[in-house]
Every structure is written in C-alpha cells, then in structure tokens.
Write a protein that holds these residues in place. Structure first.
Motif, PDB file in Angstrom:
ATOM      1  N   GLN A 263      76.725   8.125  15.566  1.00  0.00           N
ATOM      2  CA  GLN A 263      77.051   9.318  16.333  1.00  0.00           C
ATOM      3  C   GLN A 263      75.921   9.675  17.279  1.00  0.00           C
ATOM      4  OE1 GLN A 263      78.002  12.757  13.955  1.00  0.00           O
ATOM      5  NE2 GLN A 263      78.269  14.107  15.707  1.00  0.00           N
ATOM      6  N   SER A 264      76.296  10.260  18.406  1.00  0.00           N
ATOM      7  CA  SER A 264      75.317  10.766  19.364  1.00  0.00           C
ATOM      8  C   SER A 264      75.200  12.278  19.206  1.00  0.00           C
ATOM      9  CB  SER A 264      75.748  10.425  20.795  1.00  0.00           C
ATOM     10  OG  SER A 264      74.943  11.112  21.737  1.00  0.00           O
ATOM     11  N   TYR A 265      73.969  12.768  19.327  1.00  0.00           N
ATOM     12  CA  TYR A 265      73.714  14.206  19.274  1.00  0.00           C
ATOM     13  C   TYR A 265      73.192  14.728  20.617  1.00  0.00           C
ATOM     14  CZ  TYR A 265      74.217  13.718  14.233  1.00  0.00           C
ATOM     15  OH  TYR A 265      74.705  13.461  12.969  1.00  0.00           O
ATOM     16  N   GLY A 266      73.437  13.967  21.681  1.00  0.00           N
ATOM     17  CA  GLY A 266      73.008  14.389  23.011  1.00  0.00           C
ATOM     18  C   GLY A 266      71.578  14.040  23.338  1.00  0.00           C
ATOM     19  N   GLN A 267      70.892  13.289  22.444  1.00  0.00           N
ATOM     20  CA  GLN A 267      69.475  12.993  22.647  1.00  0.00           C
ATOM     21  C   GLN A 267      69.210  12.013  23.774  1.00  0.00           C
ATOM     22  OE1 GLN A 267      71.418  11.983  20.112  1.00  0.00           O
ATOM     23  NE2 GLN A 267      70.524  10.336  18.892  1.00  0.00           N
ATOM     24  N   PHE A 268      70.265  11.437  24.350  1.00  0.00           N
ATOM     25  CA  PHE A 268      70.094  10.462  25.432  1.00  0.00           C
ATOM     26  C   PHE A 268      70.111  11.105  26.814  1.00  0.00           C
ATOM     27  CE2 PHE A 268      72.313   8.502  21.831  1.00  0.00           C
ATOM     28  CZ  PHE A 268      71.367   7.562  21.466  1.00  0.00           C
ATOM     29  N   GLY A 269      70.460  12.384  26.894  1.00  0.00           N
ATOM     30  CA  GLY A 269      70.409  13.103  28.156  1.00  0.00           C
ATOM     31  C   GLY A 269      71.511  12.764  29.134  1.00  0.00           C
ATOM     32  N   LEU A 270      72.603  12.163  28.633  1.00  0.00           N
ATOM     33  CA  LEU A 270      73.710  11.758  29.491  1.00  0.00           C
ATOM     34  C   LEU A 270      75.006  12.385  28.974  1.00  0.00           C
ATOM     35  CD1 LEU A 270      72.730   8.007  29.710  1.00  0.00           C
ATOM     36  CD2 LEU A 270      72.434   9.700  31.508  1.00  0.00           C
ATOM     37  N   GLU A 272      78.011  11.567  29.285  1.00  0.00           N
ATOM     38  CA  GLU A 272      78.995  10.604  28.804  1.00  0.00           C
ATOM     39  C   GLU A 272      78.710  10.141  27.371  1.00  0.00           C
ATOM     40  OE1 GLU A 272      76.360   8.249  31.804  1.00  0.00           O
ATOM     41  OE2 GLU A 272      77.081  10.296  31.488  1.00  0.00           O
ATOM     42  N   PHE A 273      77.556  10.555  26.825  1.00  0.00           N
ATOM     43  CA  PHE A 273      77.229  10.235  25.440  1.00  0.00           C
ATOM     44  C   PHE A 273      77.063  11.524  24.636  1.00  0.00           C
ATOM     45  CE2 PHE A 273      75.218   6.367  27.516  1.00  0.00           C
ATOM     46  CZ  PHE A 273      76.310   5.553  27.235  1.00  0.00           C
ATOM     47  N   SER A 274      78.055  12.390  24.732  1.00  0.00           N
ATOM     48  CA  SER A 274      78.038  13.632  23.962  1.00  0.00           C
ATOM     49  C   SER A 274      78.479  13.345  22.531  1.00  0.00           C
ATOM     50  CB  SER A 274      78.967  14.665  24.605  1.00  0.00           C
ATOM     51  OG  SER A 274      80.319  14.269  24.449  1.00  0.00           O
ATOM     52  N   GLU A 278      81.811   7.903  22.234  1.00  0.00           N
ATOM     53  CA  GLU A 278      81.227   6.744  21.561  1.00  0.00           C
ATOM     54  C   GLU A 278      79.743   6.662  21.922  1.00  0.00           C
ATOM     55  OE1 GLU A 278      81.473   3.285  19.115  1.00  0.00           O
ATOM     56  OE2 GLU A 278      82.964   4.847  19.541  1.00  0.00           O
ATOM     57  N   PRO A 279      78.846   6.559  20.943  1.00  0.00           N
ATOM     58  CA  PRO A 279      77.412   6.485  21.255  1.00  0.00           C
ATOM     59  C   PRO A 279      77.079   5.223  22.027  1.00  0.00           C
ATOM     60  CG  PRO A 279      77.796   6.015  18.945  1.00  0.00           C
ATOM     61  CD  PRO A 279      79.105   6.477  19.505  1.00  0.00           C
ATOM     62  N   PRO A 280      75.956   5.201  22.736  1.00  0.00           N
ATOM     63  CA  PRO A 280      75.589   4.010  23.515  1.00  0.00           C
ATOM     64  C   PRO A 280      75.259   2.827  22.623  1.00  0.00           C
ATOM     65  CG  PRO A 280      73.787   5.582  23.474  1.00  0.00           C
ATOM     66  CD  PRO A 280      74.959   6.272  22.861  1.00  0.00           C
ATOM     67  N   LYS A 281      75.362   1.639  23.199  1.00  0.00           N
ATOM     68  CA  LYS A 281      75.002   0.430  22.464  1.00  0.00           C
ATOM     69  C   LYS A 281      73.498   0.395  22.241  1.00  0.00           C
ATOM     70  CE  LYS A 281      78.796  -2.315  24.393  1.00  0.00           C
ATOM     71  NZ  LYS A 281      79.153  -3.524  25.202  1.00  0.00           N
ATOM     72  N   ILE A 282      73.087  -0.184  21.127  1.00  0.00           N
ATOM     73  CA  ILE A 282      71.662  -0.237  20.821  1.00  0.00           C
ATOM     74  C   ILE A 282      70.939  -1.127  21.830  1.00  0.00           C
ATOM     75  CG2 ILE A 282      71.960   0.234  18.367  1.00  0.00           C
ATOM     76  CD1 ILE A 282      71.689  -2.754  17.833  1.00  0.00           C
TER      77      ILE A 282
END
Length: 557
Positions: A263-270, A272-274, A278-282
């Motif tokens: 899961q994404s918690y918004g730590q990527f700053g984008l 589209e990855f809320s 779907e979280p970004p690929k590693i």
C-alpha cells in the motif's frame, strides 16, 4: 406398493440400517469421550498443584505466594545477569581508539553477538569494527551496514547472516548507506545508487555482469536507474527512498528486493500513487514534479531543494528559500496540516503551516535544517528583522523581491535559532516535556532552545547551538556545539543509552561510556558523568540513531 412393502419386510435391509445406526452411535460416543478427556486433561493441567496437594499431601502444593516469588526470582536473575554484563568491559580498547559503540535492540544481535539478551541499555563496543573510521552507517531492524573510510561496505547482524569482516561491496567509492524494506541502498561519490538484499543468501543469487578496465566481472548488487547519475543525497523511510540530485530536484521510489509493497501512504509525493491507487513498482524512480516545479505569473520555474529527510511513511523537503514541504501519512500530524478524514494521507507536496505563530510580526523566519523519523518531524529555524533586512538591502542596491530571490543574497542580520517538532509524541518523541498522541502544529522544544553555558571569555552565560541531529523510529539525539549529547523519546530497548528503559519526554544528558579501568577518564566520572563526544581535530565521534538502536562512530574531520 407391494414391491416396497416386500423390501421393508426384507430382514437383510433391516440389519443394514441397524448396523449403520450402531456405527453412528459409536462415533458419537467416541467424540464425546475425546471431548471429555481433552477438557478434563486441560483442567487437570491447570489445577495440577491443587490435585497434587489433595492426593499426595501438602508437600506438593505450591501456594500463590510461592509461585509469585519463584517467577519474581527468575526475572530478577535475568535482570542481574543483564546488569552484570552491561557494567562489564568486554573490549580492552578505550574511547580514544576508533570503533563503533552501540546500544538498544539486540533481538537480531546488532549490539552484541553473545548471550540471550534482547536489549542492551548501555553502549557496548563492537569488536569487529575496532580501529575503523566510518564514512556512513545505517542500522535497520534486522541488520546494520557500514561504509569505512575506503568507501567499502560491511554488514553485521542476524538479518545479514554473513562474515562481517569481509566487505560486501569493495572498490566502488561508496559515500552513504541506507536500509529500507530489507534492502541496502548505497550512494557512490559519482552519483550512482546501488542496492542489494540485506541477507547474504539472497545476495548470492545476484550475478550481474559489469564492465571494467580488464573486461567484465560479476557483482552481487544492482544499479538503480535514475534519469541522471548525479545524485548527491538519499534518505530512506520504511518502504520508500528519497533522492536529491545536484540540480536540487527530488525523486522517490518504492524500496525492496523481490517483493512489492502492499500500500501507498502518499510518501512518494505523486497524486497517482495515493492510498486508493496501486503503489509504484519497487526500484522504479519517479520525479516529484509538483515539488520540483512551480508556476508564477504564468511561467514555470524550478524549485531548488537543499535538504531531504524521511519518516516511516512521509517525506520532508527544505527548499532554498527556507520553506518546508511535506507529503505522506498525516495520521499524527507529521505533514503539518490539520488532521481529518480528507487530510489523513496527503500524496502531493504541501507546505508546513503554523510556523509563523512562533515569531513576531516583524520577524522573517526561515528553516535551516530538517529531520524526520517514524511519525515525527523536526525543524530548526532562524529569523531576521524584516525592516533591517529591507533597509540594508536598499543601501546595498539589491533587489530582494524578484524571481531570483535567495537568502544567500541577503545581508547578514542578528538571528535567533528555534527548534520545533510536530507529529507523533505518545512515546516522548516531540521532546516537549510531556506525552501527547499527536500534533499538527509545530511546538517549541524548550530545553534545546534554552541550553546555556558560562563563557569565560565574555564572562556571561551564552546559548549553546545545536551542531547535529539524528533521529530513529521513536527516539532522537542531538549534539551541541560543546559536544554535549541530549537524548529523548522511546527507550523500550535501552536505545537512549542511559542504562534504563524509561521513556524521556524531554531532552536529557546520558552517562559516560564504559571505559577500561586503566583509562584516565574514569577518575573524573564522579564529577562529570555526562557524555561529551571526542573531537581532537583529526577525528571526532558522531551519534547515529538506528531504528531502535543508537551508535557512536568515529569520523575524520
């Protein structure tokens, strides 16, 4: 009808029904018997002391007080063994010899590789790193990683499971190391980022061909694909890595070796990855466009980021104008924005609010340093008088209000340092002197802002500035300019290094390192038993917070 009547009167059919009924009753009886035996056995086990005393006399009966004393005695023996080990010098070298001291969580043998202690509340010296000068060190939950003065990478701990005396990566001029999601990330002086699993057995599975001067050779690490090989800094959260390049641009990636994050918690700053996407690929790098670019008067400008930091699931960034930006998990207010259903997770860069409330109207505040760990954020601020700045800028014929405005172009003025914290504070992480579930409003860390020392040159008390910060998951350490050390936060594993396991809600000093008996420092410990880091002009000691540990390492000046 007659055929059915004949079958019902058939003696063979009646015998079969009787047999089936008998079998069912036997199975039912067996089940009831098994249940009775199970329950009876459990009750007998739980009340064995009573049964033994009832049928075999009073000698076998253990009273509640006797049982309590037995348990208490066993616990006390473990505590005494830990106390004896903690106060015993296990390495003949004193603190004048370079090396690595560490305290805290020892579940994965990060502190000591002997005994069965899950935690060590005092600093113990790691024998394997005696006489080692450190460039950088990272201590995760299961293993630690260290870069020595030659730029080679070493690992230790049960999560690594290999020989700590042999370098894992050699000859690549490594500068920095981070551990995230069971993966080790290293930064070279050429701006490249390598990564590999922290476990030695998984490292053996990597066989990548790399070209050299004398042909190709096999390496046990992978290279992170960035748009440019000009990365100058990197920080890691629990499942994300933040990169800062030499142009002041920020990019992020999900961390890991062979498993994706859930899961994404918004730590990527984008956006589209809320949390709903779907979280970004590693290990797939993405530019944080909304942070790196901004629009003004219909034109797009580049924002220059000077510092980056990361908590478990959020990211902090500092730009050249002194503004603090954050994105990610805001459950406890780490993003510096009001906490509600709509702002619990913020997947895009937002400026930290409520800073100006700590300054007067005629003061112009700007952030000079940021730190983050767990769910807590920290920032140091300086302020200058607006009218004096404006007056001096006019006299020097400098145009302060334009698109190229930077603080480097401002004339110097008298500045006040202020240290603030916000986010989670239930374990004392905020350093406020009390425990609080969370706060989105930055609060003043009073102890750090009021530390004073008598100056014999000026013959008066003067404030001592903070020289360095380091933050773990739930604890923090600062080093002052006089090399005093202050710690606060969670102390469940003894990671504060004060010999206790009591949480500290406000910054406080810690005792001296345990020295061999022949060390001269022991003579003065009764008069000054607070830790002051070594700095002899050639090498200096530096504090480094791990996830649930704290280390003291030696670096070259």
């Amino acid at each position: 009808f007659r055929e059915g009547e004949q079958r019902s009167q058939d003696p063979g059919s009646s015998n079969e029904q009787t047999f089936e009924l008998t079998q069912r009753l036997k199975l039912l009886a067996a089940g009831v018997a098994a249940l009775v035996l199970t329950v009876g056995g459990l009750q007998a086990y739980q009340n064995w002391a009573f049964i033994k005393g009832k049928f075999f006399g009073e000698e076998g009966l253990e009273t509640f007080d006797e049982m309590y004393e037995r348990i208490k005695s066993r616990k006390q023996r473990k505590l005494d063994a830990l106390q004896t080990f903690a106060t015993t010098v296990t390495n003949p070298n004193d603190s004048s010899v370079p090396g690595v001291y560490i305290c805290g969580n020892n579940k994965y043998h990060l502190v000591v590789d002997e005994g069965s202690f899950d935690y060590i509340p005092v600093f113990k010296r790691l024998d394997v790193f005696d006489n080692v000068i450190v460039k950088d060190i990272a201590i995760g939950e299961k293993s630690g990683a260290l870069i020595d003065q030659h730029g080679d990478l070493y690992q230790w701990g049960a999560g690594f499971g290999g020989d700590s005396k042999k370098p894992v990566i050699k000859g690549k001029h490594l500068e920095k190391v981070q551990i995230s999601n069971d993966t080790v990330y290293t930064l070279t002086k050429h701006g490249e980022v390598f990564y590999l699993p922290e476990n030695i057995e998984l490292q053996k599975e990597i066989n990548v061909k790399e070209k050299g001067w004398l042909g190709s050779y096999t390496v046990n690490y992978l290279k992170l694909k960035t748009s440019k090989n000009n990365i100058k800094d990197m920080v890691a959260g629990f499942q994300h890595l933040v990169l800062l390049d030499k142009d002041g641009c920020v990019s992020t990636t999900a961390t890991g070796y062979n498993t994706k994050i859930s899961q994404s918690y918004g730590q990527f700053g984008l956006p589209e990855f809320s949390q709903f996407d779907e979280p970004p690929k590693i290990n797939e790098v993405h530019d944080v466009v909304l942070l790196n670019k901004y629009m003004k008067n219909g034109q797009v400008f580049q924002r220059e980021i000077t510092e980056i930091s990361a908590g478990d699931y959020f990211t902090l960034c500092l730009d050249k104008t002194g503004a603090v930006w954050a994105f990610g998990k805001n459950t406890h207010g780490a993003i510096g924005t009001m906490i509600n259903y709509d702002t619990e997770i913020i997947p895009y860069p937002t400026q930290v609010q409520f800073i100006a409330t700590h300054f007067k109207r005629n003061e112009f505040p700007r952030c000079t340093h940021i730190e983050a760990g767990g769910d807590t954020a920290y920032a140091s601020f300086s302020s200058s008088n607006i009218y004096e700045l404006f007056e001096k800028s006019l006299k020097s014929d400098r145009n302060v209000i334009d698109n190229s405005f930077t603080f480097d172009s401002l004339p110097e003025a008298e500045q006040n340092n202020l240290h603030l914290s916000w986010g989670h504070g239930l374990k004392g992480e905020l350093g406020l002197g009390y425990f609080v579930h969370g706060t989105y409003e930055p609060k003043k860390i009073k102890v750090l802002n009021d530390v004073k020392e008598f100056n014999e040159m000026t013959n008066k008390l003067e404030k001592i500035k903070v020289k360095a910060w380091t933050v773990g998951r739930n604890h923090s350490i600062v080093t002052l300019e006089n090399n005093d050390v202050y710690v606060w936060g969670d102390n469940e594993y003894g990671q504060l290094g004060n010999g206790k396991r009591i949480r500290a809600s406000a910054p406080s000093t810690i005792p001296l390192l345990l020295e061999p008996e022949n060390n001269t420092k022991m003579k003065f410990s009764k008069f000054n038993n607070r830790l002051q880091l070594l700095d002899n002009g050639k090498i200096h000691q530096e504090m480094v917070a791990g996830r649930d540990t704290t280390a003291i390492v030696y670096k070259k000046d």
